[in-house]
Write a protein that holds these residues in place. Structure first.
Motif, PDB file in Angstrom:
ATOM      1  N   UNK A 103       8.999 -20.187   3.786  1.00 36.96           N
ATOM      2  CA  UNK A 103      10.096 -19.318   4.216  1.00 36.96           C
ATOM      3  C   UNK A 103      10.677 -18.579   3.017  1.00 36.96           C
ATOM      4  N   UNK A 104      10.865 -19.300   1.933  1.00 37.49           N
ATOM      5  CA  UNK A 104      11.444 -18.703   0.728  1.00 37.49           C
ATOM      6  C   UNK A 104      10.532 -17.611   0.165  1.00 37.49           C
ATOM      7  N   UNK A 105       9.237 -17.847   0.187  1.00 34.57           N
ATOM      8  CA  UNK A 105       8.297 -16.889  -0.390  1.00 34.57           C
ATOM      9  C   UNK A 105       8.169 -15.613   0.434  1.00 34.57           C
ATOM     10  N   UNK A 106       8.254 -15.712   1.755  1.00 32.56           N
ATOM     11  CA  UNK A 106       7.920 -14.593   2.632  1.00 32.56           C
ATOM     12  C   UNK A 106       9.127 -13.785   3.087  1.00 32.56           C
ATOM     13  N   UNK A 107      10.292 -14.404   3.181  1.00 32.16           N
ATOM     14  CA  UNK A 107      11.368 -13.814   3.987  1.00 32.16           C
ATOM     15  C   UNK A 107      11.888 -12.470   3.509  1.00 32.16           C
ATOM     16  N   UNK A 108      11.779 -12.140   2.226  1.00 34.67           N
ATOM     17  CA  UNK A 108      12.360 -10.869   1.762  1.00 34.67           C
ATOM     18  C   UNK A 108      11.484  -9.666   2.081  1.00 34.67           C
ATOM     19  N   UNK A 109      10.229  -9.875   2.427  1.00 31.75           N
ATOM     20  CA  UNK A 109       9.344  -8.734   2.702  1.00 31.75           C
ATOM     21  C   UNK A 109       9.815  -7.911   3.902  1.00 31.75           C
ATOM     22  N   UNK A 115      20.838 -20.279   4.933  1.00 32.17           N
ATOM     23  CA  UNK A 115      21.889 -19.547   4.225  1.00 32.17           C
ATOM     24  C   UNK A 115      21.312 -18.651   3.131  1.00 32.17           C
ATOM     25  N   UNK A 116      20.227 -19.076   2.497  1.00 31.53           N
ATOM     26  CA  UNK A 116      19.568 -18.240   1.494  1.00 31.53           C
ATOM     27  C   UNK A 116      18.981 -16.996   2.152  1.00 31.53           C
ATOM     28  N   UNK A 117      18.318 -17.178   3.290  1.00 24.60           N
ATOM     29  CA  UNK A 117      17.743 -16.034   4.007  1.00 24.60           C
ATOM     30  C   UNK A 117      18.848 -15.083   4.464  1.00 24.60           C
ATOM     31  N   UNK A 118      19.942 -15.635   4.965  1.00 22.26           N
ATOM     32  CA  UNK A 118      21.065 -14.794   5.382  1.00 22.26           C
ATOM     33  C   UNK A 118      21.648 -14.039   4.192  1.00 22.26           C
ATOM     34  N   UNK A 119      21.740 -14.705   3.066  1.00 21.31           N
ATOM     35  CA  UNK A 119      22.261 -14.049   1.845  1.00 21.31           C
ATOM     36  C   UNK A 119      21.419 -12.823   1.490  1.00 21.31           C
ATOM     37  N   UNK A 120      20.099 -12.991   1.471  1.00 24.38           N
ATOM     38  CA  UNK A 120      19.238 -11.865   1.128  1.00 24.38           C
ATOM     39  C   UNK A 120      19.256 -10.789   2.210  1.00 24.38           C
ATOM     40  N   UNK A 121      19.408 -11.200   3.461  1.00 15.79           N
ATOM     41  CA  UNK A 121      19.504 -10.232   4.546  1.00 15.79           C
ATOM     42  C   UNK A 121      20.715  -9.325   4.346  1.00 15.79           C
ATOM     43  N   UNK A 122      21.845  -9.943   4.050  1.00 17.45           N
ATOM     44  CA  UNK A 122      23.060  -9.161   3.802  1.00 17.45           C
ATOM     45  C   UNK A 122      22.892  -8.313   2.541  1.00 17.45           C
ATOM     46  N   UNK A 123      22.281  -8.881   1.505  1.00 15.79           N
ATOM     47  CA  UNK A 123      22.122  -8.162   0.236  1.00 15.79           C
ATOM     48  C   UNK A 123      21.305  -6.887   0.421  1.00 15.79           C
ATOM     49  N   UNK A 176      18.292 -10.025  11.584  1.00 11.71           N
ATOM     50  CA  UNK A 176      17.229  -9.928  10.583  1.00 11.71           C
ATOM     51  C   UNK A 176      16.936 -11.286   9.959  1.00 11.71           C
ATOM     52  N   UNK A 177      17.969 -12.086   9.759  1.00 11.40           N
ATOM     53  CA  UNK A 177      17.799 -13.435   9.219  1.00 11.40           C
ATOM     54  C   UNK A 177      16.879 -14.254  10.128  1.00 11.40           C
ATOM     55  N   UNK A 178      17.178 -14.264  11.425  1.00 12.59           N
ATOM     56  CA  UNK A 178      16.356 -15.009  12.369  1.00 12.59           C
ATOM     57  C   UNK A 178      14.935 -14.479  12.438  1.00 12.59           C
ATOM     58  N   UNK A 179      14.804 -13.164  12.451  1.00 11.26           N
ATOM     59  CA  UNK A 179      13.480 -12.562  12.545  1.00 11.26           C
ATOM     60  C   UNK A 179      12.646 -12.861  11.296  1.00 11.26           C
ATOM     61  N   UNK A 180      13.275 -12.838  10.133  1.00 10.90           N
ATOM     62  CA  UNK A 180      12.562 -13.095   8.886  1.00 10.90           C
ATOM     63  C   UNK A 180      12.047 -14.532   8.827  1.00 10.90           C
ATOM     64  N   UNK A 181      12.848 -15.475   9.321  1.00  6.63           N
ATOM     65  CA  UNK A 181      12.419 -16.880   9.350  1.00  6.63           C
ATOM     66  C   UNK A 181      11.239 -17.058  10.291  1.00  6.63           C
ATOM     67  N   UNK A 182      11.327 -16.462  11.475  1.00 12.30           N
ATOM     68  CA  UNK A 182      10.232 -16.570  12.448  1.00 12.30           C
ATOM     69  C   UNK A 182       8.957 -15.953  11.885  1.00 12.30           C
TER      70      UNK A 182
END
Length: 353
Positions: free
Chosen positions: A274-280, A28-36, A308-314
């Protein structure tokens, strides 16, 4: 014998439901930043107005789970607590804020408001916490507060921080920075330390219908809160967040008993990388879209943040797998800083956050 919600890893017993809960929270955090990020370039579709609805769910659950895992650590002398738990987090926060700031400055502007970062971000990172990585900074602060108040009666610390959460939630106290979120969520971290044994005793009794009832109740309360514009009414956000933690725990327990959801446990055991990398990748895509003037119909745009959420996690997991053994990337550069061999520090990275 361990119950179905537990498993053994590296010689220690880990509770699968806790990792599943963390997996839900980090997704949900990754999805939040993806939408943001995508909303800044007009590609969030119908998800943009829905993004704040999970504000009561993501971080309260995340911090509650982190508090559960901190109960033993705060019994240590402070210097041991700092070296074993806090030094890693503070190093990673500093290093990755610097990396993220340089990365964002190298990109074209994201959105009409200009750059998403400034050089001053690397100077003020401890005064004005980074908007993407503040959770990593909050954990050492919360651990320090928990250690300082460890001899208080739990009702006192929870009542004081609960009042603080109400004041920040209703914006009576407001800084416009991540300090607001820290003020709202400290109570969940401290409450988990106190309530952890009670929660663990109740876990075997949780059934699917408990989850269904709590999910339905939470959805109804959130919709009512939004429709009646109650988010700034004192105690409302706090009460809904408490309910969200109950929902998150019940969902995590039920999912942890189904092998098909084991991937959520895996995500929960890798939340820190995941938290450190996902926003790049999110920042890069948003910059490319902005520079290229890309537009999509609303229906198509709604799917982009999910993809994008799924791709960022992978991608984050792939980066972690490739660089986990490299000193200074996901571990402290000098193992003695954390008073542990580098292998132990790497294992701690997997269990942190």
């Amino acid at each position: 014998m361990a119950d179905a919600a537990s498993f053994v890893i590296r010689g220690t017993l880990r509770e699968a439901w806790i990792d599943v809960a963390k997996g839900i929270a980090i997704t949900l955090v990754v999805l939040y930043h993806s939408v943001m990020y995508l909303d800044r370039v007009g590609l969030a579709g119908d998800l943009a107005p829905l993004n704040p609805l999970f504000d009561t769910f993501r971080m309260p659950l995340f911090f509650f789970m982190s508090g559960l895992l901190a109960a033993q650590a705060i019994r240590l002398p402070f210097w041991q607590l700092f070296r074993k738990r806090m030094s890693l987090l503070l190093y990673l926060y500093t290093a990755w804020v610097a990396a993220q700031t340089l990365f964002l400055l190298a990109l074209p502007p994201i959105g009409p408001d200009g750059p998403f970062a400034s050089w001053s971000d690397m100077v003020t990172l401890f005064i004005r916490p980074n908007i993407n990585l503040w959770f990593i900074y909050a954990l050492p602060i919360f651990l320090t507060v928990a250690w300082l108040t460890r001899r208080w009666h739990p009702l006192i610390s929870v009542s004081v921080t609960g009042a603080l959460a109400v004041l920040f939630g209703s914006q009576v106290l407001h800084t416009g920075t991540p300090w607001d979120k820290m003020g709202r969520y400290l109570v969940f971290f401290l409450a988990a330390i106190w309530l952890g044994p009670r929660v663990r005793r109740l876990i075997p009794r949780v059934r699917w219908w408990h989850m269904a009832v709590l999910c339905g109740l939470y959805a109804g309360v959130v919709l009512l809160m939004v429709k009646l514009s109650l988010t700034r009414v004192p105690f409302v956000l706090f009460a809904v967040s408490v309910l969200a933690v109950l929902v998150g725990i019940s969902v995590a327990v039920v999912l942890s008993r189904a092998p098909m959801f084991d991937f959520m446990r895996v995500l929960g055991s890798r939340t820190l990388p995941i938290y450190l990398v996902h926003t790049f990748p999110m920042a890069a895509l948003a910059a490319i879209v902005m520079a290229g003037g890309v537009t999509l119909p609303t229906d198509a745009a709604t799917a982009v943040p999910l993809l994008l959420c799924g791709a960022a996690i992978v991608l984050a997991l792939a980066v972690y797998r490739r660089f986990a053994a490299v000193p200074g990337v996901f571990t402290v550069p000098i193992a003695s800083w954390a008073a542990q061999p580098r292998k132990a520090v790497r294992e701690q990275t997997e269990a942190s956050a």
